[in-house]
Design an enzyme around this catalytic site. Structure first.
Site, PDB file in Angstrom:
ATOM      1  N   ASN A   1       0.818  -1.209   0.000  1.00  0.00           N
ATOM      2  CA  ASN A   1       0.000   0.000   0.000  1.00  0.00           C
ATOM      3  C   ASN A   1       0.855   1.263   0.000  1.00  0.00           C
ATOM      4  O   ASN A   1       1.018   1.908  -1.034  1.00  0.00           O
ATOM      5  CB  ASN A   1      -0.948  -0.033   1.204  1.00  0.00           C
ATOM      6  CG  ASN A   1      -1.954   1.097   1.186  1.00  0.00           C
ATOM      7  OD1 ASN A   1      -1.904   1.965   0.318  1.00  0.00           O
ATOM      8  ND2 ASN A   1      -2.870   1.096   2.119  1.00  0.00           N
ATOM      9  N   ASP A   2       1.428   1.590   1.147  1.00  0.00           N
ATOM     10  CA  ASP A   2       2.138   2.866   1.276  1.00  0.00           C
ATOM     11  C   ASP A   2       3.277   3.035   0.268  1.00  0.00           C
ATOM     12  O   ASP A   2       3.547   4.145  -0.182  1.00  0.00           O
ATOM     13  CB  ASP A   2       2.696   3.008   2.690  1.00  0.00           C
ATOM     14  CG  ASP A   2       1.581   3.148   3.710  1.00  0.00           C
ATOM     15  OD1 ASP A   2       0.533   3.706   3.326  1.00  0.00           O
ATOM     16  OD2 ASP A   2       1.745   2.704   4.840  1.00  0.00           O
ATOM     17  N   ILE A   3       3.930   1.910  -0.090  1.00  0.00           N
ATOM     18  CA  ILE A   3       5.083   2.019  -0.984  1.00  0.00           C
ATOM     19  C   ILE A   3       4.678   2.334  -2.418  1.00  0.00           C
ATOM     20  O   ILE A   3       5.523   2.539  -3.277  1.00  0.00           O
ATOM     21  CB  ILE A   3       5.941   0.737  -0.956  1.00  0.00           C
ATOM     22  CG1 ILE A   3       5.087  -0.483  -1.283  1.00  0.00           C
ATOM     23  CG2 ILE A   3       6.628   0.584   0.374  1.00  0.00           C
ATOM     24  CD1 ILE A   3       5.907  -1.743  -1.484  1.00  0.00           C
TER      25      ILE A   3
ATOM     26  N   THR B   1       0.714   3.644   7.643  1.00  0.00           N
ATOM     27  CA  THR B   1       0.731   5.057   7.972  1.00  0.00           C
ATOM     28  C   THR B   1      -0.690   5.584   8.135  1.00  0.00           C
ATOM     29  O   THR B   1      -0.884   6.707   8.546  1.00  0.00           O
ATOM     30  CB  THR B   1       1.417   5.862   6.859  1.00  0.00           C
ATOM     31  OG1 THR B   1       0.800   5.509   5.625  1.00  0.00           O
ATOM     32  CG2 THR B   1       2.880   5.555   6.782  1.00  0.00           C
TER      33      THR B   1
END
Lengths: 447, 100
Positions: A374-376, A415
């Protein structure tokens, strides 16, 4: 005789360790490198057994540790690797603390090395235990709101007591220092969230190296100093690489705030999400020329690495598709975690690429298959300067013609950020368990 | 050996480590961590040294525990590294058979 022989033996063993780390430069020589350090360690143990005064007692302790260590290392799953490394680090830390405690009990009070090695040792121990509990899911509560000044306060008091100890060394002072360092380990790691875990693990690794080095200063042993310096540097570099990959500085991770981003207009965009089925995904993959697979921690949790290998095999062999894997430095919970999981599933390392090597290739890819990440992949890191991850290098998956995102729900990543990628025009969401979805795609492709 | 000599050894080793570790490919960072974790069990030397001098029984108990913990660190670390690196080795063989 052992007086003259000792430095030479230390030199020989250090060479084994240095060559061993050097061997990790290429995957081809990596296997040999572990053997080299095992030889180095066996020589050390042998030499210690020959020269020590209670060989039987030492042998008993070593064998006891050997049984436990080998048992643990053979039992754990590859997904649980980070927490196992954390526990082992903790063992080393506690051992270092006990050694320095003994040094103090033997009235070796006048040296500053001893309390410093005790501080690093007990800090490594308590930090590792918390890191283990977090990775294992034993501590789910988020302590991100714990007062950030607390760490700084404990740290300053610790420094003051250390100075006090240097002036008037006594056992009480030593105890106070130890308790403070123990507390610091707890509060620092408790505050750090899941996404920063790779940094913590590398940092604890560096601490365990520094432990060895400081103990080396305490007992005047070159081998400990050399090895400790090597490990300390290696852990520090890994922490640096991890911090860079997340665009964080080490100080903000340890003492800073975890910025909480308020979701703005994500709510009304939710209905614009396109969802697809595994059959549609299979059809598109069949006709693609180039597919890049982006695994994340969700892939590890779902244990989807083996089915992912079947997917890449069938695409390569049956449909002649060019399949590549893209790995972000902080994918997973420790440095290189994803590479090990893919290696476990026998995915050839020639097909696995790092962020810098593959990021330009997304524009020429027909499909990006994002599985459990997700965040990456979050474009906010490029566009939104108020976002917590702004400036963090991301994989440019949205440049591919079509992006498939396999995810359980639209929930944010570690996050807690919303990911605009999910609402992009060329993104198709596949909601469900990473392993089940991939298995269905493979099943369709087989027919 | 006095402190300044020890410091020289420490700094020079750190330089060696610095140049080696930057050369390591990111895909092997996990094995690097577990190998270096295993090597950090070298602290066992300190633990054995404590046992060597043990005048009181408390110190020898603590020393015994320290040796055991360091030994867990060593053998656990090597065990895990071995399993991890076996995968990287294993794969090479598969690729070779595919080519043939």
């Amino acid at each position: 005789m052992s007086e003259t022989l000792n430095p030479l033996i230390n030199l020989g063993i250090s060479c084994f360790f240095i060559l061993s780390l050097r061997g990790l430069t290429f995957p081809r020589s990596a296997y040999r490198s572990n053997l080299l350090s095992m030889i180095g360690m066996s020589l050390t143990l042998l030499w210690m057994l020959i020269t020590c005064t209670h060989p039987f007692l030492v042998l008993c302790a070593i064998i006891l540790g050997m049984i436990i260590g080998i048992f643990v290392s053979q039992k754990v799953k590859m997904t649980d690797l980070p927490q196992t490394v954390a526990v082992l680090n903790g063992c080393g830390g506690l051992s270092a603390f006990l050694i320095s405690t003994c040094a103090v009990l033997e009235e070796n009070l006048d040296i500053l090395d001893t309390p410093i090695s005790a501080v690093i040792g007990i800090f490594t121990f308590s930090g590792s235990i918390i890191a283990f509990a977090k990775l294992q899911g034993l501590i789910k509560k988020n302590f991100g709101n714990l007062n950030q000044l607390l760490n700084l306060l404990i740290f300053i008091i610790l420094l003051l007591t250390l100075i006090e100890y240097a002036l008037h060394p006594d056992i009480q002072g030593f105890l106070i220092i130890s308790v403070l360092a123990l507390l610091l380990g707890l509060t620092v790691t408790l505050r750090i969230g899941g996404a920063d875990m790779p940094i913590v693990i590398s940092l604890l690794n560096a601490c365990s190296g520094l432990d060895s080095a400081t103990i080396g200063f305490v007992i005047n042993n070159q081998l400990l100093i050399i090895t400790g310096a090597l490990i300390g540097v290696s852990g520090s570099i890994l922490s640096f690489i991890m911090c860079k990959a997340m665009n964080r500085s080490l100080l903000t991770v340890l003492f800073g705030t975890t910025s909480t981003h308020t979701e703005t207009d994500s709510y009304d965009r939710k209905h614009l999400v396109k969802t697809g089925t595994p059959t549609e995904a299979a059809f598109m993959m069949e006709n693609a020329r180039k597919i890049i697979i982006v695994p994340g921690y969700g892939m590890a949790v779902a244990q989807a690495q083996h089915i992912l290998r079947q997917l890449s095999d069938i695409l390569i062999n049956k449909y002649k598709v060019d399949v590549k894997f893209a790995i972000h430095p902080v994918a997973g919970r420790m440095p290189g975690h994803m590479n090990v999981l893919l290696a476990e599933a026998d995915i050839p390392y020639e097909n696995v690429f790092s962020l810098t090597d593959i990021n330009n290739e997304f524009s020429s890819a027909d499909i990006a298959y994002v599985i459990g990440a997700n965040d990456i992949t979050n474009p906010l890191a490029k566009t939104d300067s108020s976002s917590a991850i702004f400036g963090m290098p991301i994989l440019n998956v949205s440049q591919a013609k079509t992006v498939f995102v396999v995810k359980r729900s639209l929930a944010g990543g570690y996050t807690g950020l919303d990911n605009p990628l999910f609402y992009a025009d060329n993104t198709i969401m596949l909601f469900g368990d990473a392993q089940k979805i991939t298995a269905e795609i493979v099943k369709t492709l087989e027919h | 050996m006095n402190f300044s000599e020890e410091l020289i050894v420490f700094i020079l080793s750190a330089f060696i480590g610095y140049y080696i570790v930057w050369g390591i490919t990111p895909s092997l960072h996990a094995p690097l961590m577990s190998v270096s974790n295993a090597i950090s069990g070298i602290i066992i030397i300190g633990a054995i040294a404590v046992l060597n001098t043990s005048p009181s029984s408390l110190v020898s108990y603590l020393g015994f525990i320290a040796v055991t913990l360091a030994s867990i660190n060593i053998f656990g670390g090597f065990g895990i590294s071995q399993r991890m690196l076996q995968m990287f080795k294993h794969k090479k063989n598969i690729r070779v058979t595919k080519n043939e």
